[in-house]
Design a protein around this motif. Sequence first.
Motif, PDB file in Angstrom:
ATOM      1  N   CYS A   1      -2.517 -12.281 -54.143  1.00  0.00           N
ATOM      2  CA  CYS A   1      -2.723 -13.713 -53.933  1.00  0.00           C
ATOM      3  C   CYS A   1      -2.850 -14.464 -55.251  1.00  0.00           C
ATOM      4  O   CYS A   1      -2.678 -15.669 -55.316  1.00  0.00           O
ATOM      5  N   GLY A   2      -3.173 -13.726 -56.301  1.00  0.00           N
ATOM      6  CA  GLY A   2      -3.276 -14.396 -57.598  1.00  0.00           C
ATOM      7  C   GLY A   2      -4.553 -15.170 -57.808  1.00  0.00           C
ATOM      8  O   GLY A   2      -4.660 -15.947 -58.754  1.00  0.00           O
ATOM      9  N   ARG A   3      -5.526 -14.970 -56.941  1.00  0.00           N
ATOM     10  CA  ARG A   3      -6.787 -15.697 -57.100  1.00  0.00           C
ATOM     11  C   ARG A   3      -7.600 -15.176 -58.296  1.00  0.00           C
ATOM     12  O   ARG A   3      -8.590 -15.772 -58.685  1.00  0.00           O
TER      13      ARG A   3
ATOM     14  N   SER B   1      -6.375 -14.889 -61.284  1.00  0.00           N
ATOM     15  CA  SER B   1      -5.579 -15.193 -62.488  1.00  0.00           C
ATOM     16  C   SER B   1      -6.398 -15.673 -63.671  1.00  0.00           C
ATOM     17  O   SER B   1      -5.898 -15.740 -64.783  1.00  0.00           O
TER      18      SER B   1
END
Lengths: 626, 208, 402
Positions: free
Chosen positions: B61-63, B65
Amino acid sequence: MAELIEPLLLLFAIPPIVSVVSKKWSYAASIAATAITSVLALYSLLANQAPETVSVGGILFGLDPLSLYFLLAGSMSWLFTSTYSIAYDRYSNAVTASYHAAILSIVTVILTRSYLPFLIAWEGMSVSGYFLISYKKGTEKVPPFVFLVFGEVSSLLVLLMFTYFYAASGNPNFSPDAYNQVILFVGLVGFLVKLGITPFQMTEWLPIAHGGAPVNGSVLFSATMTMAALYSIIRVVSFAHASYIIGGLLMTIGAFSLLFAAIYAASSEHVKMLPAYSTIENSGAMLILIGTALVSMDYGDMLLATFALAGAMVYVFAHTVAKTGLFLFAGYIESTEGTLDLTKVSGTSSRIFSTGGLLNALSLSGLLPFGGGLGEWMMLETLFVMVTFSSPAISVLATFTGVMAALGAGITLVAMTKFFGFGGRLKKGARNGRRTMAIPILVAGALSLLIGLGGFFIIQVAGGITAGLTGLGTGGLLTGLYVVPKGLLIASPGQNGTFGVVSPAVVFLILTAFLALTYAIFGRIKIRYVPVWDNGVDKTREPDSFAYANALRLTLKRVYPAGSQSPELEHFSASYDIFWEGLIKLSHGFEKASRRFALAFMNSDLRRYMLYLLIAFLGVLVYIAL
Amino acid sequence: MKNWAVRGLSRRRMTTAFPRGEPESVAPWSTIPVKVREGTVLCPADAIHDNSVIAEKCISCGRCSDAFAPGGNVRTVLVRRADGVFRKSFNIFIIDTGSCGACNLEVKALTNPIYDMHRLGIFFTSTPRHADALLVVGVMSENMKEPLKKAYEAMPYPKLVFAVGACAVSGGILGKSIEETLNADVIVPGCPPSPFTILDALLKSREG
Amino acid sequence: MDDSLSAVFRIGDELLCVKGHQSTSLQPCTITELDSYENSIALLGQHDFPRELPEKFNFNLGPVAGGLLESVKMNVYTDGERIVEIRPDPSFKNRNIHMRKSGIDEALLKMERVNGVYAASFGTAFCLAVEEIQQSPADYDTQLTRILISELERITNHIHVIAKLSEGASQNVATQHLFSLEERVRRIISEYFGHRFFYGLNSIGGLEREVNTNGLGGRISSVVDEFNSIWDALASSRLFLDRLQTTCFAKKEWTVGPVVRAADFKYDARLSGYLPYADIGFEVASDDTGDVLSRALVRQHEVEISSRMIEEICRKVRKVGKKRDLSSDKNGWSVKRVETPGGDMILFLGISGGFVTDFGIRSASMANILAFAKGATSGILTDFTFAWESFGFWISEMGDYI
């Protein structure tokens, strides 16, 4: 020989009387009577005794190879049926009595040579049949009634012919003469009605199958009453000369019956209707053979006529025996499964029953080396040869008949493999009937095979019959070739010498050799059972008999009544056919017209009645004046 | 027909150099993230422990990052059991036990000319009866338990089970994994896994 | 049309519905109204099909069958070749996703995974609903970027659907070209947005990743040009057209998306302006026959329109920064209608205290499935593939939510 007639009739009169007291003993008496008759008939046929007649109380009875042959075929059928019935019969004594009375009627039809007793016996067949169909409790009223009505139509047409014969010859007994061909044909139609042939199939077979007839009764209708009708046709044409036109008509009727009945048989899901259709199909084949014999006789080709008649004889015997077996098979299914719906039949664990069903079905599907196969081969050969006739009309007729017969024969294979395949599949732990019920089926099947293997022998015996009609024996039809000893090979007579040959015995030997070889090499079949993969859920359906025949149902959509495709109908009502639909429409039309007529003329209007009276009065006056 | 032939030739070779060469194009967030800098991270899939990402749980989800960046490595499969029997020909049956559709497309993509798994002797079959491997995508939905078991039972031995995508492997954020119903032999992480990763899994599983 | 039911949501013991093709207002509705609501997956199982069929010739395709991308069971009733009746049962892969009591951001991630193929438009719908409740709409560039990703998603999906149709017709070369085009678009998407399915891109109030649209428009339009030339070649094949023409008619006003537009109803949620579609030259594609070919034509046309809009957006927006705003604590509910590639999706969302309290979706597949069941009836079995693929169903979006 002729002195045996009285004791024979007495012998067959015993079971109906005994049945009042005990069903079991009546069947025993029937077994004894049919066994004795079989032996006597076989002995007399082999002894090749001259035809004899005897007068009993002013009624002429006769024994000749033709009647002996049919008596033999009938007795075999009744022997199996009565044996089977001991375990099967759960119905009232009256039904049993009707069963025996029907047999007595058929025996009388075969033995008598006088018009009146023939008619009475013929009528007796219809009436006892009516009782067999309707006596069971809870039977619908319409089917037995339809059966009786058309039985009467049949009797009426035969009565018409016989009255004319009597008037023309002045002789109350069968006597040769040059009779009017139209009336002869009308009389033959009377027999055809009883044969339940297209388009009368529904008047005869629907009541039998859908009515309450017990299985032994069904066998009587299917195997031996048709046999009696065929006998009657041959008997009548043997003394009343029939022209090639009647022959051609019989061929046409036969061809239509064969094809349509084969189609409807293949698509029928009714355990009794399917073999009934098969009977129509076989009757069609036999009619073709009789028709071709008549045509050949009229054209002077006596050898072909002899071949055709011999073929008819093989066919009659094979069909009577195999159809007995097949209807007993149907009865076995009904009594063990409790259903007449072929799609719901689960299977059996009785190898005797299954093997018996297989043999009978193979014979009826017209495969060599079975009796049915030999008969069918002889029919097709006759038609092939007939195509080469000098008359273009006959040639064309034979071509079309041949095409329809061959097509029908092919479709029959579907019907029979379906009936046997779904009706007699082996399944461990399935329900079984009594062994006494299964054994007659197997014996009948074995006999069907034997009829094929011993085809040459039957043809030899039929020589006595053909001699009476064509003046030729059957010696010319049997030859030998290479390793096949002389007399074992059956040859069809072409325009220039032999047209084709067949020997069921050799076919049997080759098949057996191949099977033995296969078994020797591969041993027993190994079957592995695995759960069915049906897209990840429980199996939704098994391939059933309905699916098996559905390709046919779809491709031949036009010959089925419009409604039978619709899912609202019970699938096995798809066995109702277009002829039946037509008849129903006709009867509805008649009913409507007569009601309209009644309303128009008898509307309780006093003035109208006065008018009718006046018109009638005037009519009478005019008549008197004239 | 000429039209199609010319068109095909004019596109020249489309097929990837993978597995011999490196993947031409990989979606960054289909690979497992690695820590690149300090930062506060709240992983919705609870996949980050001790500064590293648990591949099985990551839902791409890239949360994360703020502290993590995509690793870029497509060879992240976990092979528990492989079988060399399938080296020359490998037939795969796909079963969807409750996916969002993305894994289905990524698996399906293997047949397109770019990934072209057929060149490697890998094929999809339409019945488990012919399958060497069962490729499961999606969370274990209640109604699919029975079909999944039936499909597995319908397969002949030897057979392998692939759990493809975070849902099938760990249940992701949507439900349960397939592990309670079937033991997976090969684990293919990712949400959805890159087609390269799936291809890599298929190849590794037959190196037994 | 405007007072017929489009969606029904159950909140506690109360039934609330959305009516017509435009409205986003919830009205109380009664059980009687629900009965007349034939446009629902929930009612498919209980739908009164015209006649009781005999247990003859029913077979099931699926739930696990080779030809189907997802798990779905079709109860097919046939008399041999003709489909007498077909009843799809999409309940097999129902995931019962736990939406209620999820935090907003977690719910967004789940929303994207309701239907991964429509993740951009589903995510957008969710964000729009939350932003409406929190009364803090995203800035204009973000809105345009949301259009951008939705349209990219539409292009990929439509290429996929047409490839599947071509696959069904055994146009294998074209199929492979189309699938490779689909892959090309996915790679472009992954290059620009970090993920092949836009997962994790949307966030409440903005975008989770920095987006730079430099060169995107040109690359997409070159893909679309090639797609068009493949389509032209396909459309010149009589073989291909014969399979598509007059197959599976679906002219129902209650359908949505390319299905309803192929039946000459110009319904499109994008007309309602939930995002600034009007500013970038949006037009509605439509066709009038309502068969498989019509639906394919509408999709093909929509790919062109989307490509033009993408170019326009790329001209307008160069760069959008990362932004997330979860600060608001407003409660309430919202109904959003968003045009997913499959058609009009209605989302009902209620939030309270930072958590989802009410959630419901009427997806495009749910709206159209009954039209498929009716359209495929009385067709022949070999047309099944075309009928099914032309609707572009995704079983994943037909599930239930807890």
